[in-house]
Scaffold this motif. Structure first.
Motif, PDB file in Angstrom:
ATOM      1  N   HIS A  81       1.069  -1.390   0.169  1.00 20.43           N
ATOM      2  CA  HIS A  81      -0.021  -0.005  -0.058  1.00 20.43           C
ATOM      3  C   HIS A  81       1.060   1.238  -0.084  1.00 20.43           C
ATOM      4  O   HIS A  81       0.637   1.973  -0.537  1.00 20.43           O
ATOM      5  N   ASP A  82       1.892   1.309   0.736  1.00 23.27           N
ATOM      6  CA  ASP A  82       3.009   2.536   0.769  1.00 23.27           C
ATOM      7  C   ASP A  82       3.470   2.709  -0.634  1.00 23.27           C
ATOM      8  O   ASP A  82       3.740   3.670  -1.166  1.00 23.27           O
ATOM      9  N   LEU A  83       3.891   1.351  -1.374  1.00 22.82           N
ATOM     10  CA  LEU A  83       4.346   1.442  -2.665  1.00 22.82           C
ATOM     11  C   LEU A  83       3.578   2.261  -3.612  1.00 22.82           C
ATOM     12  O   LEU A  83       3.810   2.988  -4.372  1.00 22.82           O
ATOM     13  N   TYR A  84       1.961   1.644  -3.557  1.00 23.16           N
ATOM     14  CA  TYR A  84       1.075   2.110  -4.499  1.00 23.16           C
ATOM     15  C   TYR A  84       0.917   3.589  -4.340  1.00 23.16           C
ATOM     16  O   TYR A  84       1.059   4.375  -5.176  1.00 23.16           O
ATOM     17  N   GLU A 123      -6.621  -7.729 -18.299  1.00 22.43           N
ATOM     18  CA  GLU A 123      -6.187  -8.163 -17.072  1.00 22.43           C
ATOM     19  C   GLU A 123      -4.750  -7.337 -16.890  1.00 22.43           C
ATOM     20  O   GLU A 123      -4.044  -7.451 -17.832  1.00 22.43           O
ATOM     21  N   CYS A 124      -4.755  -6.816 -15.889  1.00 23.14           N
ATOM     22  CA  CYS A 124      -3.689  -5.781 -15.627  1.00 23.14           C
ATOM     23  C   CYS A 124      -3.098  -5.994 -14.335  1.00 23.14           C
ATOM     24  O   CYS A 124      -3.940  -6.514 -13.287  1.00 23.14           O
ATOM     25  N   ARG A 125      -1.645  -6.078 -14.107  1.00 24.18           N
ATOM     26  CA  ARG A 125      -1.288  -6.353 -12.754  1.00 24.18           C
ATOM     27  C   ARG A 125      -0.085  -5.235 -12.299  1.00 24.18           C
ATOM     28  O   ARG A 125       0.513  -4.539 -13.372  1.00 24.18           O
ATOM     29  N   ILE A 126       0.441  -4.846 -11.156  1.00 28.65           N
ATOM     30  CA  ILE A 126       1.451  -3.984 -10.535  1.00 28.65           C
ATOM     31  C   ILE A 126       2.246  -4.975  -9.978  1.00 28.65           C
ATOM     32  O   ILE A 126       1.977  -5.894  -9.116  1.00 28.65           O
ATOM     33  N   HIS A 127       3.650  -4.947 -10.418  1.00 24.98           N
ATOM     34  CA  HIS A 127       4.835  -5.549  -9.617  1.00 24.98           C
ATOM     35  C   HIS A 127       5.641  -4.447  -9.415  1.00 24.98           C
ATOM     36  O   HIS A 127       5.745  -3.229  -9.776  1.00 24.98           O
ATOM     37  N   PHE A 128       6.325  -4.678  -8.361  1.00 28.47           N
ATOM     38  CA  PHE A 128       7.691  -3.840  -7.798  1.00 28.47           C
ATOM     39  C   PHE A 128       9.110  -4.337  -7.816  1.00 28.47           C
ATOM     40  O   PHE A 128       8.869  -5.587  -7.356  1.00 28.47           O
ATOM     41  N   ALA A 129       9.984  -3.888  -8.341  1.00 29.17           N
ATOM     42  CA  ALA A 129      11.474  -4.485  -8.250  1.00 29.17           C
ATOM     43  C   ALA A 129      12.172  -3.467  -7.498  1.00 29.17           C
ATOM     44  O   ALA A 129      12.269  -2.201  -7.390  1.00 29.17           O
ATOM     45  N   PHE A 130      13.180  -4.178  -6.817  1.00 27.75           N
ATOM     46  CA  PHE A 130      13.888  -3.183  -5.659  1.00 27.75           C
ATOM     47  C   PHE A 130      15.385  -3.358  -5.987  1.00 27.75           C
ATOM     48  O   PHE A 130      15.862  -4.065  -6.770  1.00 27.75           O
ATOM     49  N   PRO A 131      16.125  -2.551  -5.407  1.00 28.00           N
ATOM     50  CA  PRO A 131      17.537  -2.385  -5.758  1.00 28.00           C
ATOM     51  C   PRO A 131      18.416  -3.729  -5.469  1.00 28.00           C
ATOM     52  O   PRO A 131      19.450  -3.937  -5.937  1.00 28.00           O
ATOM     53  N   ASP A 132      18.284  -4.664  -4.467  1.00 28.08           N
ATOM     54  CA  ASP A 132      18.771  -5.753  -4.437  1.00 28.08           C
ATOM     55  C   ASP A 132      18.412  -7.035  -4.983  1.00 28.08           C
ATOM     56  O   ASP A 132      18.769  -7.857  -4.718  1.00 28.08           O
ATOM     57  N   GLY A 133      17.585  -6.630  -5.944  1.00 32.05           N
ATOM     58  CA  GLY A 133      17.202  -7.616  -7.130  1.00 32.05           C
ATOM     59  C   GLY A 133      16.104  -8.534  -6.784  1.00 32.05           C
ATOM     60  O   GLY A 133      15.257  -9.238  -7.580  1.00 32.05           O
ATOM     61  N   SER A 134      15.307  -8.081  -5.679  1.00 30.40           N
ATOM     62  CA  SER A 134      14.150  -8.842  -5.038  1.00 30.40           C
ATOM     63  C   SER A 134      12.803  -8.196  -5.798  1.00 30.40           C
ATOM     64  O   SER A 134      13.123  -7.193  -6.089  1.00 30.40           O
ATOM     65  N   ARG A 135      11.890  -8.746  -5.787  1.00 32.45           N
ATOM     66  CA  ARG A 135      10.720  -8.411  -6.796  1.00 32.45           C
ATOM     67  C   ARG A 135       9.348  -8.657  -5.901  1.00 32.45           C
ATOM     68  O   ARG A 135       9.465  -9.686  -5.230  1.00 32.45           O
ATOM     69  N   MET A 136       8.314  -7.768  -5.633  1.00 34.23           N
ATOM     70  CA  MET A 136       7.048  -8.204  -5.349  1.00 34.23           C
ATOM     71  C   MET A 136       6.094  -8.215  -6.453  1.00 34.23           C
ATOM     72  O   MET A 136       5.691  -7.368  -7.117  1.00 34.23           O
TER      73      MET A 136
END
Length: 284
Positions: free
Chosen positions: A27-30, A205-218
């Motif tokens: 939610h914060d990321l959104y 159909e749409c999705r939101i993903h998040f990618a981070f500096p350490d290589g991890s993803r949501m």
């Protein structure tokens, strides 16, 4: 000196640090990547005043999610109040903890209601908002008309309904768009994923993903199955629901930055761009 003949213990492996994705809050990321509540409230506040010659005080935010916009509205003036309506109790609770609670003494002027926006009654509002294309979730024309009729019924006599919409030929493609938000360890990449589109039904159909500096993803932080309504369809249904006039506000273009300039003005002619976002007002 006695000699210790015990075998040395093997060193324990260092505890693995949780990834940024595991620690992040969707939610914060959104709120940081999708919403621009200050600009949104600037627009609806000024446009209502231009259309009606007075200042609005009561706002209803449909599909309110974390009520980020409602809280921004209440911050603007001591006399402002807001009602937020959403189906998701957990999201409303998050908004209460992280947004409403930060209003201090103004917090009671935001009331969050768990309910279906098509039927939930609230006190009459000067402004009703349905932003971030949320009403696209109503994929049936009859249901969309029922919702618009309900909005009209909860507006005051000179109330105004504000929506946004998106389109352009890229809206009908399978694609992914990436955008960097912030920098350093608090920075991340926002990924908009149009996973499918059916040209017969208009359903995407749409999705939101998040990618981070350490290589991890949501992955699949948010998922939407909605209908990509066209502007003529939206305006026709608004008229069928009884709104006497609708206006489309088209965004200007910044030639140097090669992107929208964030200035929306009334227009009956738009550009055939690959992708566009606009506002719509509907007057009761």
């Amino acid at each position: 000196m006695p000699t210790d003949h015990r075998r040395p213990r093997a060193a324990r492996p260092a505890a693995r640090r949780p990834s940024i994705a595991n620690l992040a809050d969707r939610h914060d990321l959104y709120q940081r990547s999708v919403q621009a509540v200050d600009a949104e409230i600037d627009f609806v506040d000024a446009e209502f005043r231009r259309l009606r010659g007075r200042t609005a005080a009561v706002l209803r935010e449909d599909f309110c999610g974390t009520a980020h916009t409602s809280c921004e509205w209440v911050r603007r003036r001591p006399g402002n109040s807001a009602y937020g309506v959403d189906l998701d109790r957990a999201t409303l609770d998050w908004g209460t903890r992280h947004n409403v609670s930060r209003l201090g003494r103004a917090a009671p002027r935001v009331r969050l209601i768990e309910g279906d926006v098509v039927h939930t009654r609230t006190p009459h509002a000067d402004i009703v908002l349905a932003m971030n294309f949320s009403y696209f979730l109503l994929t049936d024309r009859a249901l969309l008309r029922e919702y618009f009729s309900h909005v009209r019924s909860v507006l005051v006599r000179d109330g105004v309904f504000f929506l946004d919409a998106y389109g352009g030929y890229d809206a009908f493609r399978v694609l992914k768009e990436r955008r960097q938000v912030g920098s350093g360890r608090r920075g991340f990449t926002y990924i908009w994923d149009q996973a499918s589109y059916n040209p017969i039904s208009g359903i995407a159909e749409c999705r939101i993903h998040f990618a981070f500096p350490d290589g991890s993803r949501m992955r699949d932080a948010f998922y939407y199955r909605w209908r990509v309504w066209s502007l003529p369809e939206i305006r026709e249904v608004l008229a069928e629901a009884g709104f006497r006039r609708s206006t489309v506000y088209w965004e200007g273009w910044d030639e140097k930055a090669w992107e929208g300039d964030g200035v929306f003005t009334p227009s009956e002619v738009g550009e055939a761009d690959a992708g566009w976002i606009c506002y719509i007002s509907a007057e009761r």
